[in-house]
Design an enzyme around this catalytic site. Sequence first.
Site, short mmCIF file in Angstrom:
data_model
loop_
_atom_site.label_atom_id
_atom_site.label_comp_id
_atom_site.label_asym_id
_atom_site.label_seq_id
_atom_site.Cartn_x
_atom_site.Cartn_y
_atom_site.Cartn_z
N SER A 1 -33.06 26.96 -29.15
CA SER A 1 -33.26 27.06 -27.70
C SER A 1 -34.02 25.84 -27.20
CB SER A 1 -34.04 28.34 -27.36
OG SER A 1 -34.38 28.36 -25.99
N SER B 1 -24.31 29.79 -23.66
CA SER B 1 -24.78 29.37 -24.99
C SER B 1 -25.49 30.54 -25.68
CB SER B 1 -25.75 28.19 -24.85
OG SER B 1 -26.99 28.62 -24.32
N LYS C 1 -33.83 31.89 -19.47
CA LYS C 1 -34.81 32.03 -20.56
C LYS C 1 -35.71 33.24 -20.26
CE LYS C 1 -33.45 28.08 -22.37
NZ LYS C 1 -32.59 28.06 -23.57
N SER D 1 -28.64 30.59 -26.79
CA SER D 1 -30.09 30.43 -26.81
C SER D 1 -30.85 31.73 -26.56
CB SER D 1 -30.53 29.38 -25.78
OG SER D 1 -30.36 29.86 -24.46
#
Length: 299
Positions: free
Chosen positions: A247, A89, A146, A91
């Site tokens: 996100s 993705s 992350k 994010s």
Amino acid sequence: MANIFSLILVLATLVTGIIWALDKFIWAPKRQLKIEAAAVNAGGQVDAKTLQTVAPQPSWVESASSMFPVIALIMVFRSFIYEPFQIPSGSMMPTLLVGDFILVEKFSYGLKDPVFRHQLVETGEPERGDIVVFKFPPQPNIDYIKRVVGLPGDTVRYSAHKQLCVAVKGSAECQPVPLTDMTDSEFSQGMTRLVQFDEKLGEHEHKILVHPLKRDRTLAYQPRPGVNEWVVPEGHYFVMGDNRDNSADSRYWGFVPEANLVGKAVGIWISFEFERGADSALPSWIPTGVRFNRIGGIN
């Protein structure tokens, strides 16, 4: 899926290892005794190649024994050293793009057994600004990636003006995270061009994206819905994506337990382009090109 593959890899290593050991220490010596007995009975009139047919090694034993060192090497490398991951993705844009394949250093935050993930050896802890791969707390069978923003004991604030502020453990003063070099990015959402900033977290300097027209979503993190300040518990970490308005991160589902950490993202080993025209007949999973300029380390 990753857990299932790890389990299959461990079981394959165990099964082929047992077969290899049985063959080396039990079956092979028995075959050799039969061959030697046949040689004595033949009175030296039969060549070695013919004697081997007296007690041949079964093909399935030969296959398993030859596969064992290869499978064991892959299992050790993937479980304790480096594991490849695909970015699914956007994010973490602009740092990581969809189609990037990264290497994750598995020994950065402790060596864990590949199946039950019990820590075997303590090797280190995440630092502020590290990009980490972890088991998504609400669904541990899914891997997330992350950036670490808050360490255990920190207080993290995220204002309505999209300003990140961190009060380090033991300090009552919240220090705004510096944002510099505001520019229009090459990325858009709908018809809006995203704004890019340079951000510094700890020793890490990296770029983030912000949607200039998008209001910050109502924070859904329980048990404090609507609150934009968090005190990070001991043994946990607060993480955020670099694409701040796109996100799903600690602002919404909470903290990452130390036990969920998989490793530290250290580099992009290949990057595929998947963009294609609407009239393309190619399946969406087939790459349309390779982004060689993205291969290397990441911030």
